[in-house]
Design a protein around this motif. Structure first.
Motif, PDB file in Angstrom:
ATOM      1  N   GLY A  28       9.588  -2.329  -1.525  1.00 50.69           N
ATOM      2  CA  GLY A  28       8.571  -2.165  -0.485  1.00 50.69           C
ATOM      3  C   GLY A  28       7.238  -2.795  -0.855  1.00 50.69           C
TER       4      GLY A  28
ATOM      5  N   LEU B 119       6.088  -6.687  -1.928  1.00 47.27           N
ATOM      6  CA  LEU B 119       6.643  -8.033  -2.065  1.00 47.27           C
ATOM      7  C   LEU B 119       6.598  -8.543  -3.506  1.00 47.27           C
ATOM      8  CD1 LEU B 119       7.742 -10.607  -0.692  1.00 47.27           C
ATOM      9  CD2 LEU B 119       5.379 -11.241  -0.193  1.00 47.27           C
TER      10      LEU B 119
ATOM     11  N   SER C 146       0.797  -1.232   0.000  1.00 45.84           N
ATOM     12  CA  SER C 146       0.000   0.000   0.000  1.00 45.84           C
ATOM     13  C   SER C 146       0.834   1.289   0.000  1.00 45.84           C
ATOM     14  CB  SER C 146      -0.990  -0.006   1.158  1.00 45.84           C
ATOM     15  OG  SER C 146      -0.348  -0.462   2.299  1.00 45.84           O
TER      16      SER C 146
ATOM     17  N   PHE D 299      15.286 -12.423  -0.685  1.00 44.48           N
ATOM     18  CA  PHE D 299      14.431 -11.402  -0.073  1.00 44.48           C
ATOM     19  C   PHE D 299      14.218 -11.844   1.369  1.00 44.48           C
ATOM     20  CE2 PHE D 299      10.387 -10.186   1.657  1.00 44.48           C
ATOM     21  CZ  PHE D 299      10.259  -8.847   1.316  1.00 44.48           C
TER      22      PHE D 299
HETATM   23  P1  AFP Z   1       1.920  -2.669   3.037  1.00 44.73           P
HETATM   24  O1  AFP Z   1       0.816  -3.065   2.077  1.00 44.73           O
HETATM   25  O2  AFP Z   1       1.428  -2.384   4.411  1.00 44.73           O
HETATM   26  O3  AFP Z   1       2.812  -1.592   2.475  1.00 44.73           O
HETATM   27  O4  AFP Z   1       2.802  -3.972   3.200  1.00 44.73           O
HETATM   28  C1  AFP Z   1       3.453  -4.506   2.118  1.00 44.73           C
HETATM   29  C2  AFP Z   1       4.191  -5.716   2.583  1.00 44.73           C
HETATM   30  O5  AFP Z   1       3.308  -6.620   3.170  1.00 44.73           O
HETATM   31  C3  AFP Z   1       4.991  -6.368   1.467  1.00 44.73           C
HETATM   32  O6  AFP Z   1       4.441  -6.244   0.202  1.00 44.73           O
HETATM   33  C4  AFP Z   1       6.343  -5.701   1.558  1.00 44.73           C
HETATM   34  O7  AFP Z   1       7.378  -6.553   1.134  1.00 44.73           O
HETATM   35  C5  AFP Z   1       6.490  -5.358   3.001  1.00 44.73           C
HETATM   36  O8  AFP Z   1       5.161  -5.333   3.549  1.00 44.73           O
HETATM   37  C6  AFP Z   1       7.108  -4.009   3.178  1.00 44.73           C
HETATM   38  O9  AFP Z   1       7.139  -3.676   4.516  1.00 44.73           O
HETATM   39  P2  AFP Z   1       8.011  -2.427   5.054  1.00 44.73           P
HETATM   40  O10 AFP Z   1       7.301  -1.194   4.577  1.00 44.73           O
HETATM   41  O11 AFP Z   1       7.989  -2.585   6.531  1.00 44.73           O
HETATM   42  O12 AFP Z   1       9.382  -2.562   4.483  1.00 44.73           O
END
Ligand code: AFP
Length: 326
Positions: free
Chosen positions: A231, A233, A116, A247
């Motif tokens: 950021g 996945l 997000s 990763f």
């Molecule tokens: P969000 O949707 O809350 O940004 O989370 C994305 C996720 O689940 C994954 O897609 C990323 O690899 C990881 O979190 C990133 O997390 P950080 O922002 O803590 O690095």
């Protein structure tokens, strides 16, 4: 003119070759339709005001984005019309959602729009999913499946137009969207053995919150590889499948504010970690959690369960597993 094999044609041949039913085709047709719709809303999001917040807070305590909600609704609509899914788990819904409870054949676990923090910039996000099949031999108790029981797992990187699907014991395949909005040109993905292209991917700003052993491993190994982190996945894992490396989203246990520790990591087992672990295994790689246990062997006790994740090229996962099991 040049024509490429379409995803549906590829899948028809796959089902024929392995003597499988048409039910999976019906489900995958629904998944593709959902992904195209999400892609459309995302691409036009800035103009139509879809990249913002809804004003609601979800069960995880996070602010809900309009695109999260739209994407969830799109996927649920198509899963319903497929009439093939017994129940589904969505990152955007607190409870398990029953669908074709009596006649369904599959379980579908998904995150409709993962990553997000990229949404308001229109940067890559992912629609990730894992699929398991009901017990066809006897009664079905509907228990949550471990990754080793998935029959397929995949991800769309939105809005880049790439789709990667792993089929059990039949490889990991990448497709690209063409000018007619068809996913085409299957390419089998195998993690490269040569270390030259390998990359490390983790949130560097969390580094000092990891266990001492993991911090030490990073210090000893970081100069050998390039470092990349998007950021989201799906995007980070997309690179990994092509370039190799690892990763990781380790457990956070040394945060200066102990309330912010995440001993179980951040990622969700059923629709994030198991999905990429399954795809990685089919591409010749591996994945483990903070105890060095294979991700695919983790039995989910709860549908939104979190786990730490180390996923990538086998030699790196073996190396990190030795440290995690110490
Ligand atoms: P969000 O949707 O809350 O940004 O989370 C994305 C996720 O689940 C994954 O897609 C990323 O690899 C990881 O979190 C990133 O997390 P950080 O922002 O803590 O690095």
């Amino acid at each position: 003119m040049q024509f490429e094999q379409t995803f549906i044609n590829f899948l028809l041949h796959h089902q024929e070759k392995y003597n499988r039913s048409y039910h999976f085709l019906v489900l995958m047709d629904a998944v593709i339709s959902a992904a195209k719709h999400i892609q459309h809303y995302y691409l036009t999001g800035a103009l139509k005001g879809n990249w913002g917040l809804t004003g609601d807070v979800n069960v995880q305590g996070e602010e809900v984005m309009r695109m999260d909600q739209i994407s969830h609704e799109i996927v649920i609509h198509y899963l319903k019309t497929s009439e093939r899914v017994i129940h589904t788990v969505s990152e955007e819904a607190e409870d398990i959602i029953p669908l074709a409870s009596d006649n369904g054949r599959y379980f579908f676990y998904f995150d409709p729009l993962d990553g997000s923090s990229n949404v308001s910039h229109g940067l890559p996000v992912g629609f990730l999913f894992g699929i398991a099949k009901r017990n066809l031999e006897g009664p079905e108790d509907g228990h949550l499946r471990a990754g080793r029981d998935y029959i397929a797992a995949g991800m769309f990187v939105i809005p880049t137009g790439t789709f990667t699907l792993a089929l059990r014991e039949a490889g990991t395949w990448r497709f690209h969207i063409d000018e007619t909005m068809n996913y085409v040109k299957p390419l089998r993905m195998t993690l490269p053995e040569k270390t030259k292209s390998w990359e490390l991917s983790f949130n560097e700003s969390n580094r000092h919150t990891f266990s001492e052993d993991i911090q030490k491993w990073i210090t000893e190994n970081e100069n050998k590889y390039a470092f990349r982190y998007l950021g989201a996945l799906a995007g980070d894992f997309h690179r990994l499948l092509s370039n190799g490396g690892m990763f990781m989203y380790p457990a956070i246990i040394n945060h200066p504010n102990p309330k912010k520790n995440r001993p179980l990591g951040k990622l969700r087992l059923m629709y994030e970690a198991s999905v990429v672990a399954f795809m990685c295994r089919e591409a010749g790689g591996d994945a483990v959690d903070e105890t060095g246990t294979p991700i695919l062997d983790l039995e989910p006790a709860k549908h939104h369960q979190r786990t730490a994740l180390y996923v990538g090229s086998k030699p790196l996962i073996e190396d990190i597993t030795r440290i995690l099991r110490k």
